[in-house]
Write a protein that holds these residues in place. Structure first.
Motif, PDB file in Angstrom:
ATOM      1  N   GLN A  88      10.373  15.742  -0.572  1.00  0.00           N
ATOM      2  CA  GLN A  88       9.623  15.810  -1.820  1.00  0.00           C
ATOM      3  C   GLN A  88       9.024  17.200  -2.038  1.00  0.00           C
ATOM      4  OE1 GLN A  88       9.722  13.429  -4.078  1.00  0.00           O
ATOM      5  NE2 GLN A  88      10.949  12.178  -2.681  1.00  0.00           N
ATOM      6  N   LEU A  89       8.563  17.820  -0.973  1.00  0.00           N
ATOM      7  CA  LEU A  89       8.021  19.172  -1.074  1.00  0.00           C
ATOM      8  C   LEU A  89       9.108  20.171  -1.476  1.00  0.00           C
ATOM      9  CD1 LEU A  89       5.677  19.258   2.055  1.00  0.00           C
ATOM     10  CD2 LEU A  89       4.968  19.258  -0.344  1.00  0.00           C
ATOM     11  N   PRO A 120       0.822  -1.225   0.000  1.00  0.00           N
ATOM     12  CA  PRO A 120       0.000   0.000   0.000  1.00  0.00           C
ATOM     13  C   PRO A 120       0.851   1.269   0.000  1.00  0.00           C
ATOM     14  CG  PRO A 120       0.060  -0.977   2.182  1.00  0.00           C
ATOM     15  CD  PRO A 120       0.732  -1.953   1.259  1.00  0.00           C
ATOM     16  N   ILE A 121       0.227   2.356  -0.441  1.00  0.00           N
ATOM     17  CA  ILE A 121       0.877   3.667  -0.431  1.00  0.00           C
ATOM     18  C   ILE A 121       0.830   4.217   0.990  1.00  0.00           C
ATOM     19  CG2 ILE A 121       0.772   6.023  -1.323  1.00  0.00           C
ATOM     20  CD1 ILE A 121      -0.636   4.832  -3.813  1.00  0.00           C
ATOM     21  N   VAL A 122       1.985   4.635   1.483  1.00  0.00           N
ATOM     22  CA  VAL A 122       2.091   5.178   2.837  1.00  0.00           C
ATOM     23  C   VAL A 122       1.931   6.693   2.818  1.00  0.00           C
ATOM     24  CG1 VAL A 122       3.602   5.422   4.846  1.00  0.00           C
ATOM     25  CG2 VAL A 122       3.605   3.280   3.546  1.00  0.00           C
ATOM     26  N   ALA A 123       2.483   7.335   1.810  1.00  0.00           N
ATOM     27  CA  ALA A 123       2.380   8.790   1.667  1.00  0.00           C
ATOM     28  C   ALA A 123       2.605   9.157   0.210  1.00  0.00           C
ATOM     29  CB  ALA A 123       3.408   9.490   2.556  1.00  0.00           C
ATOM     30  N   SER A 173      10.170  13.036   7.049  1.00  0.00           N
ATOM     31  CA  SER A 173      11.389  13.474   6.359  1.00  0.00           C
ATOM     32  C   SER A 173      11.231  13.333   4.847  1.00  0.00           C
ATOM     33  CB  SER A 173      12.585  12.641   6.844  1.00  0.00           C
ATOM     34  OG  SER A 173      13.756  12.968   6.136  1.00  0.00           O
ATOM     35  N   TRP A 174      10.636  12.221   4.410  1.00  0.00           N
ATOM     36  CA  TRP A 174      10.410  11.981   2.977  1.00  0.00           C
ATOM     37  C   TRP A 174       9.482  13.047   2.398  1.00  0.00           C
ATOM     38  CZ3 TRP A 174       6.146  10.967  -0.074  1.00  0.00           C
ATOM     39  CH2 TRP A 174       6.396  10.497  -1.367  1.00  0.00           C
ATOM     40  N   MET A 208       5.162   8.629  -4.877  1.00  0.00           N
ATOM     41  CA  MET A 208       4.504   7.804  -3.864  1.00  0.00           C
ATOM     42  C   MET A 208       5.526   7.040  -3.038  1.00  0.00           C
ATOM     43  SD  MET A 208       1.205   6.298  -5.935  1.00  0.00           S
ATOM     44  CE  MET A 208       2.202   5.788  -7.340  1.00  0.00           C
ATOM     45  N   LEU A 209       5.299   7.019  -1.752  1.00  0.00           N
ATOM     46  CA  LEU A 209       6.107   6.222  -0.834  1.00  0.00           C
ATOM     47  C   LEU A 209       5.287   5.008  -0.435  1.00  0.00           C
ATOM     48  CD1 LEU A 209       8.775   6.155   0.898  1.00  0.00           C
ATOM     49  CD2 LEU A 209       7.408   7.157   2.743  1.00  0.00           C
TER      50      LEU A 209
END
Length: 300
Positions: free
Chosen positions: A87-88, A44-47, A82-83, A53-54
């Motif tokens: 990404q932002l 599944p996608i976490v974030a 942190s990820w 996508m993480l």
């Protein structure tokens, strides 16, 4: 008869072909949709940030068998945050600056090749480090470079004891510490073992004075140099405890430290020197071999 059979078969094929093709297309879509669902269930996608996508598989390395559930959750949450921030920042950088893709790719390649060379050199050094640094090498380096080890802090050889003020052992301990008698050492050690809240007895070891006096009233003393110069036994009290510092030897700032105090530092220096020498020789050998085999050309 054969002609009629062919006509019927032909008509049948023409009639069913669109239906078969339609079913095949539908089934392909069905299986594709199912596969995506399965993938989401298993990974599944976490974030997500924009199109990035993480997934669960990307953070699997954070969870180890030794980690508690709470530790794993906290570590995962920190990593996800942190990820997202990274990404932002990438998105914001893309909005506000124009990047030269070719230059970025060149830098990425440079970094990749630098990592490859680093790993190769590290492996080579590990495989070709023949001997450990000897005590004789350390002593020789110390003798030739004493001035470069000027102290930046006070160091001491000391015995330290902390007893409750109400302990009846304070008086005999003070008397024993004030006596220049090697036979008293066993008695001092016995008092420390049986009655001291804390103690340190390492006659031959040099330590930072600040490390010894931390959490004692002596740490607030602003004249430690004079204190050491004028006292072989320093005693201080607080509301609950008595503290004893038997000063066996000391070195002040800007003095040359004894070999024992800088032995580990010299070991690291000599180890690094050997590593650098090995890598330089490796580079020279590779270059000379390539030169002999005409493996490179230099153009005017």
């Amino acid at each position: 008869m054969k002609k009629e059979e062919y006509t019927i078969l032909s008509l049948t094929n023409k009639f069913y072909l669109p239906i078969i093709v339609s079913l095949l297309i539908s089934s392909c879509d069905f299986f594709k949709f199912k596969s995506e669902n399965e993938d989401l269930e298993e990974n599944p996608i976490v974030a997500s940030v924009g199109n990035q996508m993480l997934r669960k598989s990307d953070i699997a390395f954070l969870v180890t068998s030794n980690s508690s559930k709470e530790d794993s959750t906290n570590l995962t949450n920190r990593y996800v945050q942190s990820w997202i921030k990274k990404q932002l920042m990438i998105l914001e950088a893309g909005k506000n600056m124009t990047f030269d893709e070719a230059e970025l790719n060149r830098k990425l390649l440079d970094y990749k090749y630098a990592l490859m060379v680093y790993e190769f050199e590290k492996s080579y050094v590990t495989s070709n480090s023949e001997t450990e640094i000897s005590i004789a090498e350390i002593a020789e380096y110390y003798e030739n470079n004493k001035e470069s080890f000027s102290l930046k802090e006070i160091i001491v050889r000391t015995n330290f004891f902390k007893l409750e003020k109400s302990s009846p052992q304070n008086r005999p301990l003070r008397r024993l510490l004030s006596t220049d008698n090697d036979k008293s050492e066993s008695s001092i050690r016995q008092i420390a073992l049986d009655h001291a809240t804390n103690y340190y007895m390492e006659d031959s070891t040099w330590v930072r004075f600040e490390d010894v006096i931390i959490n004692t009233p002596l740490s607030n003393n602003n004249n430690k140099v004079e204190l050491l110069r004028n006292n072989k036994l320093i005693t201080v009290d607080d509301e609950v405890y008595s503290y004893y510092f038997q000063i066996l030897d000391y070195k002040l700032q800007d003095q040359i430290p004894p070999l024992d105090f800088v032995k580990e530092e010299i070991y690291k220096i000599l180890t690094n020197k050997k590593r650098v020498a090995l890598i330089e020789q490796l580079q020279k050998d590779i270059y000379n071999r390539a030169l002999e085999n005409n493996e490179f050309k230099i153009y005017d």
